[in-house]
Design a protein around this motif. Structure first.
Motif, mmCIF file in Angstrom:
data_model
loop_
_atom_site.group_PDB
_atom_site.id
_atom_site.type_symbol
_atom_site.label_atom_id
_atom_site.label_comp_id
_atom_site.label_asym_id
_atom_site.label_seq_id
_atom_site.Cartn_x
_atom_site.Cartn_y
_atom_site.Cartn_z
ATOM 1 N N UNK A 261 55.134 -12.487 54.236
ATOM 2 C CA UNK A 261 56.055 -12.088 53.174
ATOM 3 C C UNK A 261 55.535 -10.871 52.415
ATOM 4 N N UNK A 262 54.224 -10.830 52.176
ATOM 5 C CA UNK A 262 53.639 -9.677 51.478
ATOM 6 C C UNK A 262 53.775 -8.400 52.298
ATOM 7 N N UNK A 263 53.539 -8.496 53.603
ATOM 8 C CA UNK A 263 53.661 -7.322 54.475
ATOM 9 C C UNK A 263 55.099 -6.796 54.472
ATOM 10 N N UNK A 293 59.058 1.071 58.643
ATOM 11 C CA UNK A 293 58.138 0.203 59.385
ATOM 12 C C UNK A 293 56.950 0.997 59.918
ATOM 13 N N UNK A 294 57.224 2.132 60.567
ATOM 14 C CA UNK A 294 56.120 2.943 61.068
ATOM 15 C C UNK A 294 55.292 3.508 59.917
ATOM 16 N N UNK A 300 50.358 2.569 54.546
ATOM 17 C CA UNK A 300 50.176 1.498 53.563
ATOM 18 C C UNK A 300 49.138 0.479 54.021
ATOM 19 N N UNK A 301 49.260 -0.002 55.204
ATOM 20 C CA UNK A 301 48.370 -1.056 55.710
ATOM 21 C C UNK A 301 46.924 -0.569 55.787
ATOM 22 N N UNK A 302 45.987 -1.447 55.470
ATOM 23 C CA UNK A 302 44.565 -1.114 55.516
ATOM 24 C C UNK A 302 43.969 -1.548 56.858
ATOM 25 N N UNK A 303 43.033 -0.756 57.355
ATOM 26 C CA UNK A 303 42.328 -1.065 58.591
ATOM 27 C C UNK A 303 40.820 -1.011 58.330
ATOM 28 N N UNK A 304 40.063 -1.805 59.061
ATOM 29 C CA UNK A 304 38.617 -1.828 58.860
ATOM 30 C C UNK A 304 37.986 -0.494 59.245
ATOM 31 N N UNK A 305 38.445 0.098 60.337
ATOM 32 C CA UNK A 305 37.890 1.372 60.793
ATOM 33 C C UNK A 305 39.017 2.261 61.301
ATOM 34 N N UNK A 306 38.727 3.548 61.435
ATOM 35 C CA UNK A 306 39.695 4.484 62.001
ATOM 36 C C UNK A 306 40.000 4.116 63.449
ATOM 37 N N UNK A 307 38.994 3.607 64.155
ATOM 38 C CA UNK A 307 39.200 3.183 65.534
ATOM 39 C C UNK A 307 40.226 2.052 65.601
ATOM 40 N N UNK A 308 40.147 1.108 64.661
ATOM 41 C CA UNK A 308 41.113 0.016 64.610
ATOM 42 C C UNK A 308 42.521 0.553 64.366
ATOM 43 N N UNK A 309 42.627 1.571 63.517
ATOM 44 C CA UNK A 309 43.935 2.159 63.221
ATOM 45 C C UNK A 309 44.513 2.842 64.457
ATOM 46 N N UNK A 318 49.006 -3.909 67.375
ATOM 47 C CA UNK A 318 50.036 -4.553 66.565
ATOM 48 C C UNK A 318 51.060 -3.567 66.020
ATOM 49 N N UNK A 319 50.600 -2.468 65.438
ATOM 50 C CA UNK A 319 51.522 -1.510 64.833
ATOM 51 C C UNK A 319 52.470 -0.928 65.867
ATOM 52 N N UNK A 320 51.958 -0.624 67.046
ATOM 53 C CA UNK A 320 52.829 -0.051 68.067
ATOM 54 C C UNK A 320 53.822 -1.079 68.595
ATOM 55 N N UNK A 321 53.393 -2.331 68.740
ATOM 56 C CA UNK A 321 54.325 -3.370 69.187
ATOM 57 C C UNK A 321 55.433 -3.589 68.161
ATOM 58 N N UNK A 322 55.076 -3.557 66.888
ATOM 59 C CA UNK A 322 56.096 -3.704 65.849
ATOM 60 C C UNK A 322 57.042 -2.497 65.855
ATOM 61 N N UNK A 323 56.486 -1.306 66.063
ATOM 62 C CA UNK A 323 57.323 -0.106 66.134
ATOM 63 C C UNK A 323 58.261 -0.173 67.331
ATOM 64 N N UNK A 324 57.783 -0.700 68.445
ATOM 65 C CA UNK A 324 58.624 -0.851 69.628
ATOM 66 C C UNK A 324 59.806 -1.768 69.338
#
Length: 344
Positions: A261-263, A293-294, A300-309, A318-324
């Motif tokens: 819900x927060x996301x 969404x993208x 907005x969303x935080x990631x632990x590292x740039x590699x994770x992003x 996850x982000x690309x699957x949601x964008x798809x």
């Protein structure tokens, strides 16, 4: 955290960008677009990777490990990983030669960022292609980029991704087209370098991709959508599992997780308040709903590292699957209206 490689020998971070400082504030910022040779040097990628035999030690004897080798960085001696005998190293210079082969001349490829992560086992390059995607009649422009990443530890393939990036907010948009591939993967086999040199085929895919994106985005920018439908589209696109889907279908909002819900609320707030969402092409349009969404995952969303992003937004995470999923929902809304959001 950023995971950008720090070279103890030179005392520098392995990263460069053109004109703008990256969010992590590290590496070298240059004024003008560099050549490939300059980009390699600026990004600290001017090192070789070696494939070394492996040995076990027993009673002061070295016994070779058959068909297995270690990859290591030649300038620091740091070990990256273990690979098989068919693994073929693609040097950093070979990765840049891929881009050099795409477009020539002064109006050709423009290197914007490059760098290395971890010990240098993963490298990445972002290059701008000529021209723009223009949405609407105004100045809503989107740059066209090719992103390449390569690993030296045996844990991944050479991956090339096409991505448009909005100039006004630097918002990475990962449009997914059902009838074509936006990601090209090249395995570390003996012919990997030849496939890298076969750049015109990849460029053909890029041209097709961006031409289709141009048309789709412009259709979306002319398709109105109300706030309630934007909110529902966000929930459907960002739904993480079957349990959440069932709860949404039943209207049982009490069983939705607080995190989900927060996301969704953060993505909706971005849709309503971000400057990039208040343009003629995005305010109250399907194009704006997709960007919400993208934009959430990019800005907005935080990631632990740039590699994770990078993994999340560009390499099938996850982000690309949601964008798809958002892409499919938005295109269905353009064709069928609110019926596209019917979960039955």
């Amino acid at each position: 955290m950023h995971n950008i490689n720090f070279n103890d020998r030179t005392g520098t971070y392995s990263f460069f960008s053109v004109q703008r400082t990256a969010w992590h504030g590290l590496g070298k910022v240059v004024t003008d677009y560099p050549t490939s040779a300059e980009a390699i040097r600026y990004a600290g990628l001017d090192y070789q990777v070696e494939k070394m035999p492996l040995f076990t030690h027993w009673e002061q004897r070295e016994n070779p490990v058959p068909d297995h080798f270690a990859t290591r960085r030649a300038d620091t001696g740091q070990t990256f990983g273990v690979v098989g005998n068919k693994y073929h190293i693609v040097q950093n210079t070979d990765a840049f030669s891929f881009f050099d082969g795409i477009v020539g001349g002064g109006d050709g490829i423009l290197y914007e960022t490059a760098g290395a992560l971890g010990k240098g086992e993963r490298i990445f390059i972002t290059a701008k292609l000529p021209g723009y995607i223009r949405v609407g009649k105004g100045e809503d422009l989107t740059d066209k980029y090719i992103f390449l990443t390569n690993t030296h530890d045996g844990m991944g393939s050479i991956t090339v991704a096409f991505t448009p990036i909005r100039i006004v907010c630097q918002n990475t948009l990962n449009a997914a087209l059902s009838d074509m591939t936006q990601i090209v993967r090249i395995r570390h086999t003996a012919n990997a370098e030849q496939r890298l040199r076969d750049a015109h085929k990849v460029m053909g895919l890029a041209n097709t991709f961006f031409d289709q994106v141009d048309g789709i985005f412009n259709h979306w920018a002319k398709t109105p959508i109300g706030d309630k439908h934007v909110q529902k589209l966000i929930e459907l696109a960002m739904c993480p599992n079957d349990r959440t889907w069932d709860a949404l279908q039943k209207g049982d909002r009490d069983s939705l997780s607080t995190n989900f819900k927060n996301c969704c609320e953060d993505a909706f707030a971005y849709a309503m308040a971000s400057d990039a969402q208040l343009m003629e092409t995005t305010r109250g349009t399907v194009f704006g709903a997709y960007n919400a969404i993208t934009g959430y995952y990019q800005n907005v969303r935080s990631y632990k590292t740039e590699n994770d992003k990078v993994k999340s937004t560009l390499l099938g995470g996850t982000a690309q699957r949601r964008a798809n999923r958002a892409f499919g929902l938005c295109d269905a809304y353009r064709k069928f209206g609110a019926d596209a959001l019917n979960m039955n």
